[in-house]
Every structure is written in C-alpha cells, then in structure tokens.
Design a protein around this motif. Structure first.
Motif, PDB file in Angstrom:
ATOM      1  N   PRO A  54       1.104  -1.311   0.237  1.00  0.00           N
ATOM      2  CA  PRO A  54      -0.116  -0.038   0.200  1.00  0.00           C
ATOM      3  C   PRO A  54       0.800   1.134   0.087  1.00  0.00           C
ATOM      4  CG  PRO A  54      -0.537  -1.640   1.550  1.00  0.00           C
ATOM      5  CD  PRO A  54       0.139  -2.145   1.319  1.00  0.00           C
ATOM      6  N   MET A  66      -4.826   9.185   1.908  1.00  0.00           N
ATOM      7  CA  MET A  66      -4.933   8.075   0.819  1.00  0.00           C
ATOM      8  C   MET A  66      -3.933   7.125   0.569  1.00  0.00           C
ATOM      9  SD  MET A  66      -7.902   9.618  -1.782  1.00  0.00           S
ATOM     10  CE  MET A  66      -8.506   7.280  -2.602  1.00  0.00           C
ATOM     11  N   LYS A  67      -4.760   6.187   0.367  1.00  0.00           N
ATOM     12  CA  LYS A  67      -3.775   4.994  -0.090  1.00  0.00           C
ATOM     13  C   LYS A  67      -3.851   4.021  -0.858  1.00  0.00           C
ATOM     14  CE  LYS A  67      -1.036   4.337   4.243  1.00  0.00           C
ATOM     15  NZ  LYS A  67       0.054   3.400   5.158  1.00  0.00           N
ATOM     16  N   THR A  68      -3.286   3.770  -1.830  1.00  0.00           N
ATOM     17  CA  THR A  68      -3.752   3.125  -3.135  1.00  0.00           C
ATOM     18  C   THR A  68      -2.892   0.998  -3.171  1.00  0.00           C
ATOM     19  OG1 THR A  68      -3.531   2.213  -5.143  1.00  0.00           O
ATOM     20  CG2 THR A  68      -2.129   4.577  -4.557  1.00  0.00           C
ATOM     21  N   SER A  69      -3.212   0.803  -3.720  1.00  0.00           N
ATOM     22  CA  SER A  69      -2.320  -0.163  -3.975  1.00  0.00           C
ATOM     23  C   SER A  69      -3.004  -0.995  -4.821  1.00  0.00           C
ATOM     24  CB  SER A  69      -2.809  -2.291  -2.424  1.00  0.00           C
ATOM     25  OG  SER A  69      -4.498  -1.836  -2.301  1.00  0.00           O
ATOM     26  N   ASP A 100      -7.237  -0.284  -5.902  1.00  0.00           N
ATOM     27  CA  ASP A 100      -7.894  -0.271  -4.494  1.00  0.00           C
ATOM     28  C   ASP A 100      -7.631   1.580  -4.286  1.00  0.00           C
ATOM     29  OD1 ASP A 100      -9.724  -1.482  -4.789  1.00  0.00           O
ATOM     30  OD2 ASP A 100      -8.752  -3.115  -3.958  1.00  0.00           O
ATOM     31  N   PHE A 101      -8.160   2.374  -3.982  1.00  0.00           N
ATOM     32  CA  PHE A 101      -8.076   3.354  -2.974  1.00  0.00           C
ATOM     33  C   PHE A 101      -8.916   3.758  -1.472  1.00  0.00           C
ATOM     34  CE2 PHE A 101      -7.248   4.573  -7.415  1.00  0.00           C
ATOM     35  CZ  PHE A 101      -6.798   5.860  -7.593  1.00  0.00           C
ATOM     36  N   THR A 102      -8.034   3.753  -0.683  1.00  0.00           N
ATOM     37  CA  THR A 102      -8.720   3.696   1.394  1.00  0.00           C
ATOM     38  C   THR A 102      -8.175   5.277   1.479  1.00  0.00           C
ATOM     39  OG1 THR A 102      -6.490   2.509   1.893  1.00  0.00           O
ATOM     40  CG2 THR A 102      -8.716   1.022   0.989  1.00  0.00           C
ATOM     41  N   GLY A 103      -9.491   5.489   2.302  1.00  0.00           N
ATOM     42  CA  GLY A 103      -9.132   7.163   2.564  1.00  0.00           C
ATOM     43  C   GLY A 103     -10.679   7.294   2.959  1.00  0.00           C
ATOM     44  N   THR A 108     -12.788   9.173  -2.072  1.00  0.00           N
ATOM     45  CA  THR A 108     -12.481   7.973  -2.183  1.00  0.00           C
ATOM     46  C   THR A 108     -13.666   7.925  -3.730  1.00  0.00           C
ATOM     47  OG1 THR A 108     -13.961   7.024  -1.019  1.00  0.00           O
ATOM     48  CG2 THR A 108     -11.277   5.930  -0.549  1.00  0.00           C
ATOM     49  N   SER A 113     -11.144   3.783  -8.846  1.00  0.00           N
ATOM     50  CA  SER A 113     -11.189   2.917  -8.170  1.00  0.00           C
ATOM     51  C   SER A 113     -11.640   1.814  -9.450  1.00  0.00           C
ATOM     52  CB  SER A 113     -11.631   2.298  -6.726  1.00  0.00           C
ATOM     53  OG  SER A 113     -10.914   3.052  -6.321  1.00  0.00           O
TER      54      SER A 113
END
Length: 218
Positions: A54, A66-69, A100-103, A108, A113
């Motif tokens: 991530p 935000m984080k992306t993976s 994916d993006f989380t936050g 988001t 995404s």
C-alpha cells in the motif's frame, strides 16, 4: 489515468501513481511433461498473482491521507507452435487486475477505483529454452467488469490491451531467473448519468510493471 473531452474534474480526478514495490508468484506447469504425453509437451498452464505494498497518495486537499494498492490474479493456457528456430505461442485465460483506494469517503468518490475482470487472448514469439530465452507477447482483453469506477456512469465499455517482454535465464542447480516488463492499457467509453455528477466521454488507464523473479525447474 486520463480523461479526454469535457470532464467534471471536481468529481473525476486524473491520477498518476509513483512506482510501488510488489511481490509476485508465478507457477508454470508443463502438461505434457507432467502426464508423459508427448503431443501435449508444448501445452502449459500458467498461474500467478501479484500484490503491491500500500502506497500513500502524494496529493493534498481532499486526497490527503489516502492509500492505493494493486493486486492481480491470472490463469492461462498457452501452446507453443514450432516455427523454425522460434515457437509461436498462442493462449487464452482469465485475469483480474484490481486498483483500490482507501481513505475518506469524499476522497474515494473522485478517484478511479477499478477492478478489471477480463478474458484474454495472447499471441507471441518465444525462443526455445536455452541458456537465455527471450520472449515477446501481445494480448487483447475482453473486459467483463470495470469495478466501482464504471458504476458511476449510465454505461461504460472497456477495451483492454497488453504486452510483455523478457528473458528466462538458466542458472545452476535447475534454478531459473526471469526478467520481465509489461504494459497494460484499458480504454473506456463512457455515457454519463442524467444527474451530471460524473461527466466524461472517454478515459484511458495505462499501467507499466517490471519484475525480476527466481524460480526452480522441477
């Protein structure tokens, strides 16, 4: 990830991701060798997956924190047709690429995404296994689903393309090294909803990866 034409940039953010580290596992099964059936020697089953670490999105404002993976799974059949000093590789399979993006929810809602579920056909050129065996493949993907991003529009169709090239190097003790580079392109054609919240006509998603792997020939 880029848009063309008139776009509501306040609700559809273009996005550039800096390089991220990932782990990859690949398994190649020689069907003919495994079953002892000579006509099936050129047939291979390819299974694999990858998972990135991530990564924090380098942006301020609503995209802060935000984080992306990225993660991928694939399963393919591939057959090598002898053609002089090379083999023509043809194949088909299934691949899932997920970004994916989380936050925070407000963030988001504006980033792309995606989850590309696709059936793919592959054709390429491979040199027979020697000390160094180069290869080059191209593919077309029939994308069945694009994930959350496509759900923002009345309709969304996706054409997918890809290519990979690399070398397989024989090492002592039946070890193998593989150096590989891939590029993937998803081309979107979009129809906005009547509410006008998300407006875009077309978009493109370009992803490039590079990997070095060590394995063993059994």
């Amino acid at each position: 990830f880029r848009y063309t034409g008139r776009t509501t940039l306040d609700t559809l953010r273009e996005f550039d991701q800096t390089p991220a580290a990932a782990g990859r596992l690949e398994i190649e099964v020689g069907v003919g060798r495994l079953l002892g059936v000579r006509p099936l020697v050129p047939l291979r089953i390819l299974l694999g997956g990858a998972l990135s670490v991530p990564q924090t999105v380098e942006s301020g404002g609503s995209l802060a924190n935000m984080k992306t993976s990225w993660r991928q799974l694939h399963a393919d059949l591939r057959y090598g047709i002898p053609a002089g000093p090379v083999a023509i590789a043809v194949g088909a399979g299934f691949v899932s690429d997920r970004y994916d993006f989380t936050g925070p929810a407000q963030a988001t809602a504006v980033v792309p995404s995606t989850r590309y579920l696709a059936v793919r056909g592959t054709v390429g050129v491979e040199l027979p296994r020697g000390k160094v065996a180069p290869y080059l493949h191209g593919e077309y993907r029939l994308v069945l689903d694009g994930g959350k991003f496509g759900d923002r529009f009345e309709s969304a169709t996706i054409a997918g393309f890809g290519a990979d090239a690399g070398l397989v190097i024989q090492l002592p003790a039946k070890l193998l090294a593989r150096v590989d580079g891939t590029i993937e392109l998803a081309s979107w054609t979009l129809t906005p909803r009547a509410d006008g919240v998300y407006v875009a006509a077309t978009a493109s998603d370009l992803v490039a990866t590079g990997s070095v792997m060590i394995g063993r020939d059994f």
